[in-house]
Design a protein around this motif. Structure first.
Motif, mmCIF file in Angstrom:
data_model
loop_
_atom_site.group_PDB
_atom_site.id
_atom_site.type_symbol
_atom_site.label_atom_id
_atom_site.label_comp_id
_atom_site.label_asym_id
_atom_site.label_seq_id
_atom_site.Cartn_x
_atom_site.Cartn_y
_atom_site.Cartn_z
ATOM 1 N N ALA A 37 24.062 46.516 31.080
ATOM 2 C CA ALA A 37 25.378 46.289 31.684
ATOM 3 C C ALA A 37 25.514 44.850 32.154
ATOM 4 C CB ALA A 37 25.586 47.257 32.845
ATOM 5 N N PHE A 38 26.722 44.482 32.541
ATOM 6 C CA PHE A 38 27.038 43.100 32.911
ATOM 7 C C PHE A 38 26.097 42.567 33.988
ATOM 8 C CE2 PHE A 38 30.463 40.250 34.921
ATOM 9 C CZ PHE A 38 30.011 39.159 34.203
ATOM 10 N N GLN A 39 25.858 43.357 35.037
ATOM 11 C CA GLN A 39 25.087 42.852 36.141
ATOM 12 C C GLN A 39 23.612 42.681 35.797
ATOM 13 O OE1 GLN A 39 26.452 45.794 36.038
ATOM 14 N NE2 GLN A 39 25.142 47.416 36.829
ATOM 15 N N ASP A 40 23.153 43.229 34.668
ATOM 16 C CA ASP A 40 21.754 43.093 34.290
ATOM 17 C C ASP A 40 21.442 41.756 33.657
ATOM 18 O OD1 ASP A 40 21.165 45.623 35.223
ATOM 19 O OD2 ASP A 40 21.730 46.576 33.342
ATOM 20 N N TYR A 41 22.467 40.992 33.273
ATOM 21 C CA TYR A 41 22.247 39.668 32.710
ATOM 22 C C TYR A 41 22.165 38.663 33.852
ATOM 23 C CZ TYR A 41 23.230 41.343 28.019
ATOM 24 O OH TYR A 41 23.184 42.000 26.824
ATOM 25 N N ALA A 42 21.073 37.929 33.935
ATOM 26 C CA ALA A 42 20.905 36.974 35.023
ATOM 27 C C ALA A 42 21.727 35.714 34.790
ATOM 28 C CB ALA A 42 19.429 36.613 35.183
ATOM 29 N N ASN A 43 21.948 35.328 33.527
ATOM 30 C CA ASN A 43 22.592 34.058 33.220
ATOM 31 C C ASN A 43 23.794 34.267 32.319
ATOM 32 O OD1 ASN A 43 20.379 32.816 34.544
ATOM 33 N ND2 ASN A 43 19.199 32.900 32.652
ATOM 34 N N PHE A 134 32.176 45.200 37.220
ATOM 35 C CA PHE A 134 33.126 44.587 38.148
ATOM 36 C C PHE A 134 32.405 43.655 39.117
ATOM 37 C CE2 PHE A 134 35.174 44.593 42.319
ATOM 38 C CZ PHE A 134 36.437 44.137 41.992
ATOM 39 N N ARG A 135 33.035 42.507 39.384
ATOM 40 C CA ARG A 135 32.495 41.544 40.350
ATOM 41 C C ARG A 135 33.607 41.060 41.273
ATOM 42 N NH1 ARG A 135 27.582 38.504 39.239
ATOM 43 N NH2 ARG A 135 26.449 39.551 37.565
ATOM 44 N N LEU A 183 39.399 33.737 46.447
ATOM 45 C CA LEU A 183 38.753 35.030 46.266
ATOM 46 C C LEU A 183 39.092 35.499 44.856
ATOM 47 C CD1 LEU A 183 37.108 37.297 47.677
ATOM 48 C CD2 LEU A 183 39.298 38.376 48.227
ATOM 49 N N GLN A 184 38.072 35.848 44.081
ATOM 50 C CA GLN A 184 38.287 36.207 42.682
ATOM 51 C C GLN A 184 37.628 37.548 42.377
ATOM 52 O OE1 GLN A 184 37.165 33.014 40.068
ATOM 53 N NE2 GLN A 184 38.211 31.472 41.292
ATOM 54 N N ALA A 185 38.312 38.322 41.557
ATOM 55 C CA ALA A 185 37.794 39.607 41.091
ATOM 56 C C ALA A 185 37.896 39.624 39.576
ATOM 57 C CB ALA A 185 38.585 40.770 41.687
ATOM 58 N N GLU A 186 36.868 40.149 38.912
ATOM 59 C CA GLU A 186 36.887 40.161 37.462
ATOM 60 C C GLU A 186 36.187 41.399 36.915
ATOM 61 O OE1 GLU A 186 34.915 36.553 36.402
ATOM 62 O OE2 GLU A 186 32.924 37.452 36.464
ATOM 63 N N TYR A 187 36.578 41.735 35.700
ATOM 64 C CA TYR A 187 35.980 42.877 35.000
ATOM 65 C C TYR A 187 35.569 42.431 33.606
ATOM 66 C CZ TYR A 187 35.147 47.612 33.354
ATOM 67 O OH TYR A 187 34.557 48.742 32.860
ATOM 68 N N PHE A 188 34.351 42.768 33.231
ATOM 69 C CA PHE A 188 33.784 42.345 31.954
ATOM 70 C C PHE A 188 33.896 43.462 30.917
ATOM 71 C CE2 PHE A 188 29.996 42.182 29.166
ATOM 72 C CZ PHE A 188 30.260 40.971 28.540
ATOM 73 N N ILE A 189 34.407 43.105 29.740
ATOM 74 C CA ILE A 189 34.507 44.051 28.630
ATOM 75 C C ILE A 189 33.614 43.534 27.510
ATOM 76 C CG2 ILE A 189 36.040 45.189 26.979
ATOM 77 C CD1 ILE A 189 38.344 44.631 28.916
#
Length: 253
Positions: A37-43, A134-135, A183-189
């Motif tokens: 998932a998105f959060q598992d990528y460090a970079n 989501f971040r 303040l920013q919110a984003e969702y990765f697809i």
């Protein structure tokens, strides 16, 4: 009979050898796993565009001076657009972004007044909330911005009128260092294993440290070494809200 038994034994031995070899080869290969998932990528590296708006405060002194000379005042709200590039290391974000805004001209019986401007900042932030793809994170930025004010006579003069009165319009600029917070919110697809679309929203506030004064613009319409300070100008700083949608691409590595 013995010959048939010997052939069967050879075929069975060959099949067993092939099956054993296949299992050994499969064991040597890395296992097939789902992309994390998105959060598992460090970079990651992101590039994005931001259509949105800006709303300027502190226009009263400028508009009072314009009105006293028979000109319409500048508008508070403007359509804005921008973009940026940034790199993420785990939850930390470092990047650059810029925005530009321009309003519709305002007209009096004799003149047209147009205001435009923008800013660019270097930002640093930290993802305060990470849930799935989501971040949510705050950012702080340091950079510079400015405003361009153009006053022009309406109508189309003849060549002789231009020769008689070449000063039929003027452009003055103001600008200097500023800070911004957003303040920013984003969702990765995710669309491929190492990349995908990022969609989000942001809202922020820009603040200019001091009133930088007004300058007559150079021949190109912007500030240059030939600009001359216009003493006694009204107080004006590039302070206000900005925000909008964000859409871009994230390269994961």
């Amino acid at each position: 009979m013995k010959k048939n038994l010997a052939v069967c034994a050879i075929l069975c031995a060959a099949a067993l050898a092939v099956a054993t070899g296949s299992r050994a080869e499969d064991a040597a290969l890395p296992g097939k796993t789902e992309a994390p998932a998105f959060q598992d990528y460090a970079n990651r590296l992101e590039v994005y565009l931001t259509p949105g708006f800006s709303y300027l405060y502190g226009r009263d002194s400028l508009n009072d001076r314009l009105a006293a000379n028979g000109y319409p005042g500048v508008r508070p709200a403007y359509a804005a657009s921008g973009g940026g590039i940034r790199i993420g290391m785990d939850r930390f974000i470092l990047g650059m972004e810029g925005y530009g805004f321009s309003g519709r001209p305002r007209q009096s019986a004799t003149h047209t007044v147009t205001a435009a401007g923008g800013f660019a900042t270097l930002n640093i932030g930290y993802a305060a909330l990470v849930t799935g793809n989501f971040r949510l994170y705050p950012l702080l930025g340091l950079g510079a911005g400015g405003t361009v004010l153009t006053i022009e006579e309406r109508g189309t003069p003849t060549f002789d009128e231009i020769m008689t009165d070449p000063g039929r319009g003027v452009t003055v600029t103001t600008g200097g260092p500023l800070v911004n917070a957003s303040l920013q919110a984003e969702y990765f697809i995710r669309l491929i294993n190492r990349g995908g679309i990022v969609i989000g929203v942001q809202a922020g506030y820009m603040y200019q440290f001091y009133d930088p004064g007004w300058f007559l613009a150079g021949s190109g319409g912007g500030r240059d070494m030939r600009d001359r300070e216009a003493d006694g100008g009204p107080a004006f700083r590039l302070n206000g809200l900005y925000g909008g949608l964000r859409i871009g691409w994230s390269f994961l590595f």
